[in-house]
Write a protein that holds these residues in place. Structure first.
Motif, PDB file in Angstrom:
ATOM      1  N   ILE A  86      24.100 -35.776 -27.229  1.00 46.37           N
ATOM      2  CA  ILE A  86      23.828 -35.372 -25.848  1.00 46.37           C
ATOM      3  C   ILE A  86      24.888 -34.363 -25.418  1.00 46.37           C
ATOM      4  CG2 ILE A  86      25.167 -37.320 -24.919  1.00 46.37           C
ATOM      5  CD1 ILE A  86      23.057 -37.478 -22.640  1.00 46.37           C
ATOM      6  N   GLY A 134      24.319 -33.750 -20.121  1.00 43.79           N
ATOM      7  CA  GLY A 134      23.061 -34.457 -20.332  1.00 43.79           C
ATOM      8  C   GLY A 134      21.854 -33.548 -20.329  1.00 43.79           C
ATOM      9  N   SER A 145      21.997 -41.557 -23.320  1.00 43.48           N
ATOM     10  CA  SER A 145      22.263 -41.135 -21.944  1.00 43.48           C
ATOM     11  C   SER A 145      23.770 -41.166 -21.728  1.00 43.48           C
ATOM     12  CB  SER A 145      21.550 -42.054 -20.941  1.00 43.48           C
ATOM     13  OG  SER A 145      22.016 -43.386 -21.063  1.00 43.48           O
ATOM     14  N   ARG A 146      24.192 -40.568 -20.638  1.00 45.13           N
ATOM     15  CA  ARG A 146      25.626 -40.592 -20.332  1.00 45.13           C
ATOM     16  C   ARG A 146      25.834 -40.748 -18.843  1.00 45.13           C
ATOM     17  NH1 ARG A 146      28.266 -35.595 -22.824  1.00 45.13           N
ATOM     18  NH2 ARG A 146      30.126 -36.341 -21.720  1.00 45.13           N
ATOM     19  N   VAL A 202      28.914 -43.097 -22.741  1.00 42.93           N
ATOM     20  CA  VAL A 202      27.627 -42.705 -23.309  1.00 42.93           C
ATOM     21  C   VAL A 202      26.943 -43.970 -23.818  1.00 42.93           C
ATOM     22  CG1 VAL A 202      26.508 -41.456 -25.190  1.00 42.93           C
ATOM     23  CG2 VAL A 202      28.321 -40.363 -23.888  1.00 42.93           C
TER      24      VAL A 202
END
Length: 128
Positions: free
Chosen positions: A51, A55, A71-72, A79
């Motif tokens: 990522i 994002g 995702s972060r 993360v």
């Protein structure tokens, strides 16, 4: 200097789910891309997903596409890797890694050599 700590691994049955976390400290977290790799016994370390710093760009290996979600949360310097529909072949040690080149875009699979810092890994075991 960046420190990365993975957590969330464990034993799960096939078809189950796990969420891995990668907590970062050190350099400004929201400036760099983060990737997940995995290594099964007797196999090479392989790219799973990555990522970008904000994002805005994400890439998945074909083997996990549609099942894993990265995702972060830059406010938490973390993360996540949400793994669903797990298969026995997903069994491996999972590592997160930081690419300190500022604000790089993730537009394809990444090589391990692109990443500067690595966590210690967390074991994921999927039973059949």
């Amino acid at each position: 200097q960046v420190q990365l700590v993975e957590s969330g691994g464990g034993l799960v049955q096939a078809g189950g789910s796990l969420r891995l976390s990668c907590a970062a400290s050190g350099r400004t977290f929201n400036n760099y891309a983060v990737g997940w790799f995995r290594q099964a016994p007797g196999k090479e370390r392989e790219f799973v997903t990555a990522i970008s710093w904000n994002g805005g760009s994400i890439y998945y290996a074909d083997s996990v596409k549609g099942r894993f979600t990265i995702s972060r949360d830059n406010a938490k310097n973390t993360v996540y890797l949400q793994m669903a529909s797990l298969k026995p072949e997903d069994t491996a040690v999972y590592y997160c890694a930081a690419d300190l080149r500022p604000r790089t875009v993730v537009d394809g699979p990444r090589n391990a050599a692109d990443f500067d810092y690595w966590g210690q890994g967390t074991q994921v075991t999927v039973s059949s």
